[in-house]
Write a protein that holds these residues in place. Structure first.
Motif, PDB file in Angstrom:
ATOM      1  N   VAL A 136       0.831  -1.205   0.000  1.00 50.08           N
ATOM      2  CA  VAL A 136       0.000   0.000   0.000  1.00 50.08           C
ATOM      3  C   VAL A 136       0.872   1.264   0.000  1.00 50.08           C
ATOM      4  O   VAL A 136       0.537   2.256  -0.649  1.00 50.08           O
ATOM      5  N   GLN A 137       1.989   1.182   0.699  1.00 54.57           N
ATOM      6  CA  GLN A 137       2.922   2.328   0.739  1.00 54.57           C
ATOM      7  C   GLN A 137       3.524   2.592  -0.652  1.00 54.57           C
ATOM      8  O   GLN A 137       3.623   3.736  -1.094  1.00 54.57           O
ATOM      9  N   CYS A 138       3.937   1.507  -1.324  1.00 50.28           N
ATOM     10  CA  CYS A 138       4.566   1.653  -2.646  1.00 50.28           C
ATOM     11  C   CYS A 138       3.587   2.259  -3.653  1.00 50.28           C
ATOM     12  O   CYS A 138       3.956   3.139  -4.443  1.00 50.28           O
ATOM     13  N   VAL A 139       2.347   1.793  -3.622  1.00 49.23           N
ATOM     14  CA  VAL A 139       1.368   2.314  -4.575  1.00 49.23           C
ATOM     15  C   VAL A 139       1.134   3.800  -4.308  1.00 49.23           C
ATOM     16  O   VAL A 139       1.093   4.612  -5.240  1.00 49.23           O
ATOM     17  N   GLU A 140       1.044   4.167  -3.037  1.00 53.54           N
ATOM     18  CA  GLU A 140       0.847   5.580  -2.717  1.00 53.54           C
ATOM     19  C   GLU A 140       2.044   6.410  -3.197  1.00 53.54           C
ATOM     20  O   GLU A 140       1.864   7.510  -3.749  1.00 53.54           O
ATOM     21  N   LEU A 141       3.263   5.888  -3.013  1.00 55.46           N
ATOM     22  CA  LEU A 141       4.454   6.620  -3.480  1.00 55.46           C
ATOM     23  C   LEU A 141       4.437   6.797  -4.991  1.00 55.46           C
ATOM     24  O   LEU A 141       4.794   7.869  -5.506  1.00 55.46           O
ATOM     25  N   ALA A 142       4.011   5.756  -5.700  1.00 59.20           N
ATOM     26  CA  ALA A 142       3.961   5.860  -7.166  1.00 59.20           C
ATOM     27  C   ALA A 142       2.948   6.929  -7.589  1.00 59.20           C
ATOM     28  O   ALA A 142       3.206   7.724  -8.494  1.00 59.20           O
ATOM     29  N   ILE A 143       1.796   6.966  -6.909  1.00 57.92           N
ATOM     30  CA  ILE A 143       0.764   7.960  -7.259  1.00 57.92           C
ATOM     31  C   ILE A 143       1.238   9.379  -6.937  1.00 57.92           C
ATOM     32  O   ILE A 143       1.038  10.313  -7.720  1.00 57.92           O
ATOM     33  N   ALA A 144       1.883   9.516  -5.774  1.00 56.26           N
ATOM     34  CA  ALA A 144       2.318  10.851  -5.344  1.00 56.26           C
ATOM     35  C   ALA A 144       3.466  11.393  -6.192  1.00 56.26           C
ATOM     36  O   ALA A 144       3.708  12.594  -6.222  1.00 56.26           O
ATOM     37  N   ASN A 145       4.193  10.504  -6.873  1.00 56.12           N
ATOM     38  CA  ASN A 145       5.323  10.910  -7.734  1.00 56.12           C
ATOM     39  C   ASN A 145       5.086  10.370  -9.138  1.00 56.12           C
ATOM     40  O   ASN A 145       5.721   9.400  -9.555  1.00 56.12           O
ATOM     41  N   PRO A 146       4.154  10.958  -9.880  1.00 56.60           N
ATOM     42  CA  PRO A 146       3.738  10.338 -11.146  1.00 56.60           C
ATOM     43  C   PRO A 146       4.835  10.305 -12.211  1.00 56.60           C
ATOM     44  O   PRO A 146       5.747  11.133 -12.208  1.00 56.60           O
ATOM     45  N   ALA A 147       4.717   9.320 -13.103  1.00 54.24           N
ATOM     46  CA  ALA A 147       5.602   9.261 -14.268  1.00 54.24           C
ATOM     47  C   ALA A 147       5.309  10.468 -15.156  1.00 54.24           C
ATOM     48  O   ALA A 147       4.216  11.035 -15.114  1.00 54.24           O
ATOM     49  N   LYS A 148       6.301  10.857 -15.969  1.00 50.73           N
ATOM     50  CA  LYS A 148       6.098  11.983 -16.889  1.00 50.73           C
ATOM     51  C   LYS A 148       5.283  11.522 -18.092  1.00 50.73           C
ATOM     52  O   LYS A 148       5.190  10.332 -18.368  1.00 50.73           O
ATOM     53  N   ARG A 149       4.729  12.475 -18.837  1.00 56.94           N
ATOM     54  CA  ARG A 149       4.008  12.111 -20.066  1.00 56.94           C
ATOM     55  C   ARG A 149       4.952  11.341 -20.979  1.00 56.94           C
ATOM     56  O   ARG A 149       6.085  11.738 -21.204  1.00 56.94           O
ATOM     57  N   GLY A 150       4.483  10.192 -21.482  1.00 57.79           N
ATOM     58  CA  GLY A 150       5.278   9.391 -22.405  1.00 57.79           C
ATOM     59  C   GLY A 150       6.294   8.481 -21.738  1.00 57.79           C
ATOM     60  O   GLY A 150       6.978   7.701 -22.396  1.00 57.79           O
ATOM     61  N   GLU A 151       6.375   8.567 -20.387  1.00 57.39           N
ATOM     62  CA  GLU A 151       7.392   7.757 -19.691  1.00 57.39           C
ATOM     63  C   GLU A 151       6.818   6.404 -19.284  1.00 57.39           C
ATOM     64  O   GLU A 151       5.712   6.317 -18.732  1.00 57.39           O
ATOM     65  N   PHE A 152       7.566   5.337 -19.546  1.00 57.20           N
ATOM     66  CA  PHE A 152       7.206   4.004 -19.062  1.00 57.20           C
ATOM     67  C   PHE A 152       8.229   3.642 -17.984  1.00 57.20           C
ATOM     68  O   PHE A 152       9.342   3.246 -18.261  1.00 57.20           O
ATOM     69  N   ARG A 153       7.805   3.818 -16.739  1.00 54.92           N
ATOM     70  CA  ARG A 153       8.707   3.679 -15.609  1.00 54.92           C
ATOM     71  C   ARG A 153       8.504   2.305 -14.984  1.00 54.92           C
ATOM     72  O   ARG A 153       7.364   1.847 -14.857  1.00 54.92           O
ATOM     73  N   VAL A 154       9.581   1.657 -14.603  1.00 53.79           N
ATOM     74  CA  VAL A 154       9.469   0.314 -14.011  1.00 53.79           C
ATOM     75  C   VAL A 154      10.150   0.294 -12.647  1.00 53.79           C
ATOM     76  O   VAL A 154      11.317   0.663 -12.534  1.00 53.79           O
ATOM     77  N   PHE A 155       9.400  -0.119 -11.619  1.00 57.41           N
ATOM     78  CA  PHE A 155       9.981  -0.288 -10.274  1.00 57.41           C
ATOM     79  C   PHE A 155       9.892  -1.756  -9.879  1.00 57.41           C
ATOM     80  O   PHE A 155       8.850  -2.390 -10.093  1.00 57.41           O
ATOM     81  N   ASN A 156      10.955  -2.283  -9.287  1.00 59.11           N
ATOM     82  CA  ASN A 156      10.884  -3.620  -8.693  1.00 59.11           C
ATOM     83  C   ASN A 156      10.383  -3.465  -7.268  1.00 59.11           C
ATOM     84  O   ASN A 156      11.055  -2.866  -6.426  1.00 59.11           O
ATOM     85  N   GLN A 157       9.171  -3.993  -7.027  1.00 58.81           N
ATOM     86  CA  GLN A 157       8.493  -3.740  -5.754  1.00 58.81           C
ATOM     87  C   GLN A 157       8.593  -4.953  -4.819  1.00 58.81           C
ATOM     88  O   GLN A 157       7.714  -5.808  -4.798  1.00 58.81           O
ATOM     89  N   PHE A 158       9.688  -5.035  -4.094  1.00 61.89           N
ATOM     90  CA  PHE A 158       9.833  -6.044  -3.024  1.00 61.89           C
ATOM     91  C   PHE A 158      10.885  -5.496  -2.068  1.00 61.89           C
ATOM     92  O   PHE A 158      11.561  -4.517  -2.384  1.00 61.89           O
ATOM     93  N   THR A 159      10.989  -6.103  -0.891  1.00 60.09           N
ATOM     94  CA  THR A 159      11.934  -5.558   0.081  1.00 60.09           C
ATOM     95  C   THR A 159      13.050  -6.531   0.464  1.00 60.09           C
ATOM     96  O   THR A 159      14.117  -6.103   0.882  1.00 60.09           O
ATOM     97  N   GLU A 160      12.794  -7.851   0.365  1.00 59.45           N
ATOM     98  CA  GLU A 160      13.813  -8.843   0.749  1.00 59.45           C
ATOM     99  C   GLU A 160      13.682 -10.062  -0.151  1.00 59.45           C
ATOM    100  O   GLU A 160      12.594 -10.378  -0.621  1.00 59.45           O
TER     101      GLU A 160
END
Ligand code: NAD
Ligand code: USQ
Length: 404
Positions: free
Chosen positions: A282-306
């Motif tokens: 839930v934290q990661c999704v909120e961070l992604a929303i609060a810091n949006p990708a730019k127009r035309g950007e396809f951003r990829v995050f690996n979402q795990f901690t361990e």
């Protein structure tokens, strides 16, 4: 309050597709609690799979209507609800034009690898539902809210288990003296995991062609059940799957330990994956929303901690069991899947940390409380659902029906 105008800033409007599911429900409540304006879109197909296959969540879960009513009575916050299938474009268009999202979080897919390997019809359903659903979401953004940020749930399983480090989405390669940064090679190993690869390709293309802004969250295996919001009331409880089709590794092991079933390590148990606590989803999704990708950007995050191997998880659960006076056995089950059982694994996961993610690591205390939680509900466990029943090698075209 907006200091110049004296008005409250308009809350960000987030559409959560798949908001009745495990990750989606926790995320919807978290965002609503943080004063985002939330709309859940879900066709409730996941509840239907449980009925079809004779499965049930460890925790009793309320209907989506009761969940939302309870949330409103506790917090005075409204969650909008659109019941329907994102593969139905007319429905999706209506939901988009009436809700007008600033961001869409897309969890609404068939997410079980074993389910996608039951038979031909489930394999076809999985790819149709996932690939066409995402394609419709991309068209809806282009047509109705061009500036809307797509936050799409992908999976670490898109990468497979290559014998080199896994990067976050892209790898810089020098070939015959020339250098380029290219999408990281994908080697998924189920029709489900492959559906996510197909989605990633479609999203990347539309970012380039139409200027869509998108973040692909390549999430690892999620564990845990409680979040600050879901623990407020039993009608807000999240689902918790432990069966051989929808249950995932660590959650399954906790339930197995609670009912005295040996832990089911598939094959040699060296299979290593990235894992994260649902409170970090839930934290990661909120961070992604609060810091949006730019127009035309396809951003990829690996979402795990361990990272853990299956054998490491089994030994952690065995130790946690000892503390609670539960004797935990482990068995090696012939691996129903086709996957490497001993392999190199080192995946990068720094981008979400850079945005401010504060991970809840798998500490002894969390494992103890998860195990206790499983013990609390152990009378609801149907032990017949624990062993794996779907074989990657034996999948055929004949429809599989469930016998009583
Ligand atoms: P889930 O099955 O609990 O929830 C998915 C929800 O989407 C369900 O409520 C279902 O009814 C809904 N849905 C499915 N198809 C739909 C459609 N066509 N239209 C509308 N709604 C639809 O799954 P989850 O565990 O919450 O996973 C959510 C997402 O996160 C998935 O995309 C999954 O691939 C990804 N993910 C999950 C995990 C995990 O460990 N659970 C790990 C990595 C990635
Ligand atoms: N495994 C066991 N014993 C079990 C269950 C699983 O040894 O009882 C092994 C599997 O063989 C596999 C690993 O544990 O090697 C992970 O299996 P899983 O069922 O926990 O996870 P997986 O099938 O990969 O799928 C889950 C979610 C999926 C998500 C994925 C993230 O269901 O939606 O995409 O985790 S990832 O694994 O990073 O691709």
């Amino acid at each position: 309050t907006d200091e110049t105008s004296g008005q409250q800033p308009r809350p960000t409007r987030v559409m959560v597709i798949g908001g009745d599911g495990y990750c989606g429900w926790a995320t919807s409540l978290h965002l609503s609690n943080k004063n985002y304006e939330v709309a859940i879109v879900d066709n409730l197909v996941r509840r239907h799979f449980d009925h079809q296959l004779g499965l049930d969540s460890l925790t009793p879960i309320s209907s989506i209507h009761d969940r939302i009513r309870r949330w409103r009575s506790l917090t005075q916050k409204d969650i909008n609800l659109y019941i329907g299938d994102v593969c139905d474009f007319e429905f999706l268009a209506e939901a988009f034009t009436s809700f007008k999202p600033d961001a869409v979080v897309h969890f609404g897919e068939q997410r079980s690898a074993p389910y996608s390997m039951i038979d031909r019809s489930r394999a076809v359903y999985t790819q149709k539902n996932n690939v066409l659903g995402t394609l419709n979401v991309l068209f809806a953004i282009k047509e109705f809210s061009e500036d809307c940020h797509l936050v799409k749930l992908g999976t670490m399983g898109e990468y497979g288990t290559p014998n080199i480090d896994i990067e976050e989405g892209y790898i810089t390669i020098t070939h015959n003296g020339r250098t380029d940064t290219l999408p990281y090679p994908k080697q998924a190993s189920s029709f489900y995991h492959l559906s996510k690869v197909h989605d990633s390709n479609n999203i990347a293309f539309t970012c380039k062609a139409w200027g869509i802004r998108a973040t692909d969250l390549n999430q690892g295996v999620v564990y845990g059940v409680r979040t600050n919001e879901t623990e407020m009331h039993e009608e807000l409880y999240n689902r918790f799957d432990y069966d051989g089709v929808f249950g995932t590794a660590l959650n399954r092991f906790c339930v197995q330990a609670a009912v005295g079933h040996p832990l089911t390590v598939y094959g040699k148990g060296g299979q290593t994956r990235g894992y994260l606590d649902i409170r970090d989803t839930v934290q990661c999704v909120e961070l992604a929303i609060a810091n949006p990708a730019k127009r035309g950007e396809f951003r990829v995050f690996n979402q795990f901690t361990e990272q853990f191997s299956v054998n490491q998880l089994a030994s952690l659960v065995t130790k946690a069991g000892e503390k609670l006076g539960i004797e935990v056995q482990t068995i090696s089950v012939p691996n129903p899947r086709v996957e490497a059982e001993e392999h190199y694994y080192n995946a990068k996961h720094t981008k979400l940390i850079e945005l401010g993610l504060e991970p809840h690591l798998l500490s002894d205390s969390l494992l103890d409380s998860l195990l206790n939680f499983a013990v609390q509900f152990k009378d609801r466990v149907d032990t017949k659902q624990i062993m794996p029943s779907v074989s990657w090698r034996k999948i055929g075209v004949k429809p599989k029906t469930v016998s009583a």
